[in-house]
Scaffold this motif. Structure first.
Motif, PDB file in Angstrom:
ATOM      1  N   PHE A  21       0.773  -1.680   0.139  1.00  0.00           N
ATOM      2  CA  PHE A  21      -0.474   0.036  -0.094  1.00  0.00           C
ATOM      3  C   PHE A  21       0.715   1.173   0.191  1.00  0.00           C
ATOM      4  O   PHE A  21       2.094   1.359   0.564  1.00  0.00           O
ATOM      5  CB  PHE A  21      -0.967  -0.244   1.017  1.00  0.00           C
ATOM      6  CG  PHE A  21      -1.846  -1.295   0.919  1.00  0.00           C
ATOM      7  CD1 PHE A  21      -3.038  -1.278   0.326  1.00  0.00           C
ATOM      8  CD2 PHE A  21      -1.840  -1.656   1.913  1.00  0.00           C
ATOM      9  CE1 PHE A  21      -4.338  -1.958  -0.070  1.00  0.00           C
ATOM     10  CE2 PHE A  21      -2.532  -3.413   2.022  1.00  0.00           C
ATOM     11  CZ  PHE A  21      -3.788  -3.406   0.809  1.00  0.00           C
ATOM     12  N   THR A  22       0.259   1.838  -1.054  1.00  0.00           N
ATOM     13  CA  THR A  22       1.229   3.554  -0.813  1.00  0.00           C
ATOM     14  C   THR A  22       1.605   4.090   0.997  1.00  0.00           C
ATOM     15  O   THR A  22       0.762   4.106   1.215  1.00  0.00           O
ATOM     16  CB  THR A  22       1.144   4.495  -1.965  1.00  0.00           C
ATOM     17  OG1 THR A  22      -0.505   5.134  -1.468  1.00  0.00           O
ATOM     18  CG2 THR A  22       0.366   4.154  -3.103  1.00  0.00           C
ATOM     19  N   PRO A  23       2.553   4.898   0.561  1.00  0.00           N
ATOM     20  CA  PRO A  23       2.784   5.383   2.212  1.00  0.00           C
ATOM     21  C   PRO A  23       1.209   6.945   1.938  1.00  0.00           C
ATOM     22  O   PRO A  23       0.722   6.681   3.935  1.00  0.00           O
ATOM     23  CB  PRO A  23       3.944   6.378   1.919  1.00  0.00           C
ATOM     24  CG  PRO A  23       4.959   6.043   1.196  1.00  0.00           C
ATOM     25  CD  PRO A  23       3.424   4.830  -0.257  1.00  0.00           C
ATOM     26  N   HIS A  24       0.782   7.168   1.082  1.00  0.00           N
ATOM     27  CA  HIS A  24      -0.194   8.002   1.448  1.00  0.00           C
ATOM     28  C   HIS A  24      -1.522   7.862   2.118  1.00  0.00           C
ATOM     29  O   HIS A  24      -1.848   7.739   2.851  1.00  0.00           O
ATOM     30  CB  HIS A  24      -0.341   8.676  -0.124  1.00  0.00           C
ATOM     31  CG  HIS A  24      -2.022   9.301  -0.231  1.00  0.00           C
ATOM     32  ND1 HIS A  24      -1.981  10.582   0.193  1.00  0.00           N
ATOM     33  CD2 HIS A  24      -3.201   9.468  -0.751  1.00  0.00           C
ATOM     34  CE1 HIS A  24      -3.488  10.648  -0.015  1.00  0.00           C
ATOM     35  NE2 HIS A  24      -4.386  10.201  -0.231  1.00  0.00           N
ATOM     36  N   ASP A  25      -1.540   5.963   0.740  1.00  0.00           N
ATOM     37  CA  ASP A  25      -2.595   5.027   1.677  1.00  0.00           C
ATOM     38  C   ASP A  25      -2.629   5.008   3.113  1.00  0.00           C
ATOM     39  O   ASP A  25      -3.461   4.648   3.631  1.00  0.00           O
ATOM     40  CB  ASP A  25      -2.946   4.154   0.307  1.00  0.00           C
ATOM     41  CG  ASP A  25      -3.467   4.332  -0.335  1.00  0.00           C
ATOM     42  OD1 ASP A  25      -4.102   5.573  -0.783  1.00  0.00           O
ATOM     43  OD2 ASP A  25      -4.166   3.888  -1.693  1.00  0.00           O
ATOM     44  N   ARG A  26      -1.476   4.904   3.662  1.00  0.00           N
ATOM     45  CA  ARG A  26      -1.039   4.118   5.072  1.00  0.00           C
ATOM     46  C   ARG A  26      -1.647   5.053   5.857  1.00  0.00           C
ATOM     47  O   ARG A  26      -2.111   5.035   6.940  1.00  0.00           O
ATOM     48  CB  ARG A  26      -0.110   3.477   4.886  1.00  0.00           C
ATOM     49  CG  ARG A  26       0.821   3.094   4.759  1.00  0.00           C
ATOM     50  CD  ARG A  26       1.838   1.793   5.104  1.00  0.00           C
ATOM     51  NE  ARG A  26       2.145   0.856   3.928  1.00  0.00           N
ATOM     52  CZ  ARG A  26       1.699  -0.303   4.678  1.00  0.00           C
ATOM     53  NH1 ARG A  26       1.119  -0.752   5.937  1.00  0.00           N
ATOM     54  NH2 ARG A  26       2.079  -1.542   4.163  1.00  0.00           N
ATOM     55  N   LYS A  27      -1.548   6.788   5.642  1.00  0.00           N
ATOM     56  CA  LYS A  27      -1.355   7.962   5.939  1.00  0.00           C
ATOM     57  C   LYS A  27      -2.905   7.611   6.120  1.00  0.00           C
ATOM     58  O   LYS A  27      -3.509   8.013   7.331  1.00  0.00           O
ATOM     59  CB  LYS A  27      -0.675   9.073   5.338  1.00  0.00           C
ATOM     60  CG  LYS A  27      -0.503   9.949   6.476  1.00  0.00           C
ATOM     61  CD  LYS A  27       0.460  11.145   6.098  1.00  0.00           C
ATOM     62  CE  LYS A  27      -0.059  12.512   6.349  1.00  0.00           C
ATOM     63  NZ  LYS A  27       0.061  13.614   5.667  1.00  0.00           N
ATOM     64  N   ARG A  28      -3.487   7.457   4.956  1.00  0.00           N
ATOM     65  CA  ARG A  28      -5.489   7.885   4.946  1.00  0.00           C
ATOM     66  C   ARG A  28      -5.612   6.871   6.065  1.00  0.00           C
ATOM     67  O   ARG A  28      -7.286   6.601   6.758  1.00  0.00           O
ATOM     68  CB  ARG A  28      -5.855   7.195   3.806  1.00  0.00           C
ATOM     69  CG  ARG A  28      -6.064   8.504   2.437  1.00  0.00           C
ATOM     70  CD  ARG A  28      -6.440   8.395   1.326  1.00  0.00           C
ATOM     71  NE  ARG A  28      -8.276   7.523   1.588  1.00  0.00           N
ATOM     72  CZ  ARG A  28      -8.481   7.108   1.146  1.00  0.00           C
ATOM     73  NH1 ARG A  28      -8.124   6.209  -0.022  1.00  0.00           N
ATOM     74  NH2 ARG A  28      -9.908   6.248   1.103  1.00  0.00           N
ATOM     75  N   ALA A  29      -5.449   5.857   6.133  1.00  0.00           N
ATOM     76  CA  ALA A  29      -5.977   4.490   7.012  1.00  0.00           C
ATOM     77  C   ALA A  29      -5.671   5.426   8.246  1.00  0.00           C
ATOM     78  O   ALA A  29      -6.258   4.371   9.405  1.00  0.00           O
ATOM     79  CB  ALA A  29      -4.776   3.859   7.032  1.00  0.00           C
ATOM     80  N   PHE A  30      -3.911   6.222   8.854  1.00  0.00           N
ATOM     81  CA  PHE A  30      -4.213   6.454  10.720  1.00  0.00           C
ATOM     82  C   PHE A  30      -5.790   7.290  10.423  1.00  0.00           C
ATOM     83  O   PHE A  30      -5.438   7.080  11.350  1.00  0.00           O
ATOM     84  CB  PHE A  30      -2.863   7.114  10.164  1.00  0.00           C
ATOM     85  CG  PHE A  30      -2.055   7.872  11.416  1.00  0.00           C
ATOM     86  CD1 PHE A  30      -2.344   6.584  13.265  1.00  0.00           C
ATOM     87  CD2 PHE A  30      -3.235   9.106  11.774  1.00  0.00           C
ATOM     88  CE1 PHE A  30      -1.570   7.259  13.718  1.00  0.00           C
ATOM     89  CE2 PHE A  30      -2.405   9.467  13.418  1.00  0.00           C
ATOM     90  CZ  PHE A  30      -1.900   9.199  14.225  1.00  0.00           C
ATOM     91  N   GLN A  31      -5.781   8.473   9.319  1.00  0.00           N
ATOM     92  CA  GLN A  31      -6.286   9.634   9.525  1.00  0.00           C
ATOM     93  C   GLN A  31      -7.808   9.267   9.337  1.00  0.00           C
ATOM     94  O   GLN A  31      -8.803   9.302  10.143  1.00  0.00           O
ATOM     95  CB  GLN A  31      -6.667  10.300   8.034  1.00  0.00           C
ATOM     96  CG  GLN A  31      -5.347  11.013   7.873  1.00  0.00           C
ATOM     97  CD  GLN A  31      -5.447  11.982   7.206  1.00  0.00           C
ATOM     98  OE1 GLN A  31      -6.066  11.043   6.419  1.00  0.00           O
ATOM     99  NE2 GLN A  31      -4.183  12.944   6.990  1.00  0.00           N
ATOM    100  N   ALA A  32      -8.394   7.458   9.031  1.00  0.00           N
ATOM    101  CA  ALA A  32      -9.749   6.873   9.012  1.00  0.00           C
ATOM    102  C   ALA A  32     -10.153   6.609  10.532  1.00  0.00           C
ATOM    103  O   ALA A  32     -11.135   7.146  11.291  1.00  0.00           O
ATOM    104  CB  ALA A  32      -9.704   5.930   7.996  1.00  0.00           C
ATOM    105  N   LEU A  33      -8.585   5.775  11.015  1.00  0.00           N
ATOM    106  CA  LEU A  33      -9.124   5.836  12.544  1.00  0.00           C
ATOM    107  C   LEU A  33      -8.405   6.962  13.712  1.00  0.00           C
ATOM    108  O   LEU A  33      -9.630   6.408  14.069  1.00  0.00           O
ATOM    109  CB  LEU A  33      -7.626   4.841  12.954  1.00  0.00           C
ATOM    110  CG  LEU A  33      -7.611   3.116  12.673  1.00  0.00           C
ATOM    111  CD1 LEU A  33      -6.195   3.114  13.483  1.00  0.00           C
ATOM    112  CD2 LEU A  33      -8.480   2.625  13.439  1.00  0.00           C
ATOM    113  N   ASP A  34      -8.480   8.079  12.987  1.00  0.00           N
ATOM    114  CA  ASP A  34      -8.764   8.760  14.136  1.00  0.00           C
ATOM    115  C   ASP A  34      -9.589   9.917  13.980  1.00  0.00           C
ATOM    116  O   ASP A  34     -10.312  10.083  14.628  1.00  0.00           O
ATOM    117  CB  ASP A  34      -7.457  10.365  13.310  1.00  0.00           C
ATOM    118  CG  ASP A  34      -7.439  11.514  14.237  1.00  0.00           C
ATOM    119  OD1 ASP A  34      -7.316  11.237  14.897  1.00  0.00           O
ATOM    120  OD2 ASP A  34      -7.276  12.897  13.564  1.00  0.00           O
TER     121      ASP A  34
END
Lengths: 258, 264
Positions: free
Chosen positions: A128-141
Motif C-alpha cells: 500500500f502506498t505511504p499516502h494510503d497508510r496515512k489515510r488509514a491512520f486518519q480513518a482511525l483518527d
C-alpha cells in the motif's frame, strides 16, 4: 436539512423488487421506494422481515428475483466481475459481528478496505502506498482509535471493533454506507458511540447511510426517515417529523388487519 | 404463586438407554470381529514370554551403535522435511478448491475430492516400491513417496480446517470489492495459518516414522539400518534406533507446541 434537489435524483431506487429464496420463502415482496442522496435512513422490522436482504440487494451481496435496484440511476443487476467490484468499492458495509480478521492488526484491517482499488498482486504483497497508510491512520483518527493502530483486532472490545470496521469502510471513500444491525452485539454506551459516528459521517461527509435496527427508540433518535418491513413487504415509510408511536407499532403487528 | 412442576425426564434419558446400547453393540462387534479374523487372546498370553525375552534384550541398548545411525537419521529427517514441504505446498491450492464454503461449484469440488481420495488410497509402501523401481535405491524415491503421501493427508486436513472458518470476514472482503485471490489472502489465510502449521508439523512427525519403514524398500534413511538390525536379531541396536527416532519425534512435537502457542 438539505432536501432541495435531492428528491429528483435519488442515489438508490427500488423498483418492484422481489426476492424469493430457493426454498420458496418470500424474502422481499414488490419493494418500491427511493433514497435521496445524503439521507440517514433506518429500516426497522422484526427478525426475518427482510431487512438484511433489502440491504444486501444494494451491493448485490444478495441477488433479487425480479425488479430493479438502481444505484446512481444505473441498474446494478447486470454488473459482473470487475464492474460489480467497482460498484461495491463505493459502498461501505458494516455488520452485526464486525467481520474483522481477528488475528490481523487494526492497521491491516483498515487497509483491507482499499483492496478494491488495488490490483490483486499488490494486495497480496501488502504494497500500500505511504499516502494510503496515512489515510488509514486518519480513518482511525475519525473513529478515535489511533492508539490501537498496531493492536491485534481481537484485543479490542466490541465497540472498538465496530469502529475499526467503520474505519475500514471509510477507506473505500464510500458514497453509501450500509449497516446491518451494527449495534446488536454492543452495550448501550458503545451503541451510542457507534451510532454517533455514523451520524457524523452522514452530516459531515454527506454519505448516505442506511441502517437496519431492532430498536425503535434508536431509530427515532438518529433517522431522517424510517421505513418498516413486515414479511418482506414495505409497510411503513415516513420522514422523521411524521413518525408516530402508533404508526411504528403497526410495523410490529404480526397479523395485518386487512 | 405456585412453583412450576419440574418436567420428568423420559425413561430413555433417565436410564441412559442409547449410551448403554451403543457400548454393548461395540463390545459385541469387537468380540465377533476377533472371532472372525482369528485374533486369539489366548495365543497372546501363551506367547507372552517370547515378548519379554525380546524386551529384555531391547532394554540394553547398544549405545555405541548411535555413531553409526546418526548420519542415516539425519538423512531421514531431511527426507521427511523435503517430502512434507513439497506435499503441503501442493496441498494448499487443492484444499482451497475442495472446501465447500469457498467453492460453490459442486462438480469441481467433488472431482478434486475424488482425486484426493485416490491419492490417499495409494499405500505409502506401494508408492515407495514403485519409485524405488523408477529412481533406484536412495532417498529420491523416499522424498517423492513422502511428498505424495503428505499431499493426500494434508489436503484433507487442510480443507476440513478451511470449512470451519468464520465466514464473516469473507463477506466483509467481498463487500469492499475484493477479488477472489485477495479474499483468500486477507480473510481465509490468517484464520487457518496456525492450524496449517500445526498439521504440517504433525505430518512431518508421521513422515519421520513412516520413512523408517520406507527404508525397508530401499527408499533411503534410517529404515535400512532398522531392517538390518532386525534381520540380525540385534535387538539392542533396534532399541537405539527406536529411541533415537523417539527423540526426533519429541523435538518436532515440542516445536509444534511452541509454534502453535506463538501463532495462536
Amino acid at each position: 436539512m438539505q432536501a432541495t434537489a435531492t428528491q429528483t435524483n435519488p442515489i438508490i431506487s427500488f423498483k418492484h423488487v422481489n426476492k424469493i429464496y430457493d426454498n420458496g420463502t418470500v424474502g422481499l415482496k414488490d419493494i418500491n421506494f427511493d433514497i435521496p442522496r445524503g439521507q440517514f435512513l433506518v429500516v426497522v422490522g422484526l427478525s426475518g422481515a427482510g431487512k438484511s436482504t433489502l440491504l444486501r440487494t444494494i451491493n448485490r451481496m444478495h441477488e433479487i428475483t425480479s425488479g430493479e435496484v438502481l444505484v446512481d440511476n444505473e441498474s446494478v443487476s447486470d454488473y459482473k466481475g470487475k464492474a460489480l467490484r467497482h460498484l461495491r468499492r463505493h459502498i461501505g458495509m458494516i455488520f452485526q459481528n464486525f467481520n474483522l480478521v481477528k488475528r490481523a492488526t487494526v492497521e491491516k484491517n483498515v487497509l483491507s478496505g482499499l483492496v478494491g482499488y488495488y490490483p490483486t498482486w499488490r494486495c497480496v504483497l501488502g504494497l500500500f502506498t505511504p499516502h494510503d497508510r496515512k489515510r488509514a491512520f486518519q480513518a482511525l483518527d475519525r473513529v478515535s482509535l489511533t492508539k490501537k493502530l498496531f493492536s491485534r483486532a481481537d484485543e479490542l472490545s466490541g465497540g472498538q471493533q465496530q469502529r475499526v470496521a467503520i474505519a475500514r469502510a471509510l477507506m473505500q471513500d464510500p458514497k453509501i454506507m450500509l449497516a446491518d444491525e451494527p449495534i446488536a452485539s454492543l452495550d448501550p454506551r458503545t451503541t451510542k458511540a457507534v451510532m454517533d459516528t455514523l451520524k457524523r459521517l452522514n452530516r459531515e461527509d454527506g454519505i448516505t447511510v442506511i441502517v437496519n435496527l431492532h430498536s425503535v427508540e434508536l431509530a427515532r433518535e438518529y433517522a431522517d426517515r424510517i421505513v418498516g418491513l413486515r414479511s418482506g413487504e414495505l409497510v411503513y415509510d415516513e420522514p422523521i417529523d411524521q413518525v408516530t408511536e402508533a404508526g411504528l407499532n403497526q410495523i410490529y403487528q404480526t397479523k395485518p388487519e386487512a | 404463586m405456585s412453583t412450576p412442576e419440574i418436567p420428568q425426564r423420559p425413561w430413555r434419558q433417565r436410564y441412559h438407554v442409547s449410551a448403554i446400547a451403543w457400548t454393548v453393540t461395540i463390545v459385541v462387534l469387537l468380540i465377533l470381529s476377533s472371532m472372525a479374523t482369528g485374533a486369539n487372546f489366548g495365543m497372546f498370553l501363551a506367547n507372552i514370554n517370547q515378548f519379554t525375552v525380546l524386551l529384555v534384550q531391547m532394554s540394553h541398548p547398544a549405545w555405541a551403535y548411535l555413531s553409526v545411525i546418526i548420519q542415516p537419521l539425519y538423512e531421514t529427517i531431511q527426507m521427511a522435511i523435503l517430502g512434507t514441504t513439497i506435499g503441503a505446498a501442493f496441498a494448499i491450492p487443492f484444499s482451497l478448491l475442495a472446501a465447500s464454503n469457498l467453492v460453490g461449484n459442486k462438480v469441481l469440488r467433488n472431482l478434486i475430492r475424488l482425486f484426493l481420495d485416490l491419492v490417499r488410497t495409494l499405500p505409502d509402501l506401494l508408492l515407495a516400491a514403485i519409485f524405488v523401481a523408477v529412481f533406484g535405491i536412495g532417498s529420491t524415491a523416499g522424498v517423492i513417496t513422502l511428498a505424495i503421501f503428505s499431499f493426500g493427508m494434508v489436503s484433507k486436513l487442510f480443507y476440513e480446517v478451511i470449512e470451519t472458518i468464520d465466514m464473516g470476514p469473507l463477506e466483509a472482503m467481498k463487500s469492499v470489492g475484493a477479488s477472489k485471490v485477495t479474499i483468500i489472502w486477507y480473510a481465509v489465510l490468517p484464520q487457518i495459518l496456525n492450524q496449517f502449521v500445526s498439521y504440517f508439523l504433525y505430518t512431518l512427525e508421521i513422515n519421520v516414522r513412516a520413512s523408517t519403514v520406507l527404508g525397508y524398500l530401499g527408499a533411503g534413511g534410517i529404515g535400512v539400518y532398522l531392517q538390518r538390525s532386525l534381520d540380525q536379531f540385534n535387538y539392542s541396536a533396534t532399541a537405539v534406533i527406536i529411541l533415537a527416532t523417539l527423540v526426533v519425534v519429541m523435538v518436532i512435537d515440542g516445536v509444534s507446541n511452541h509454534l502453535r502457542r506463538v501463532l495462536l
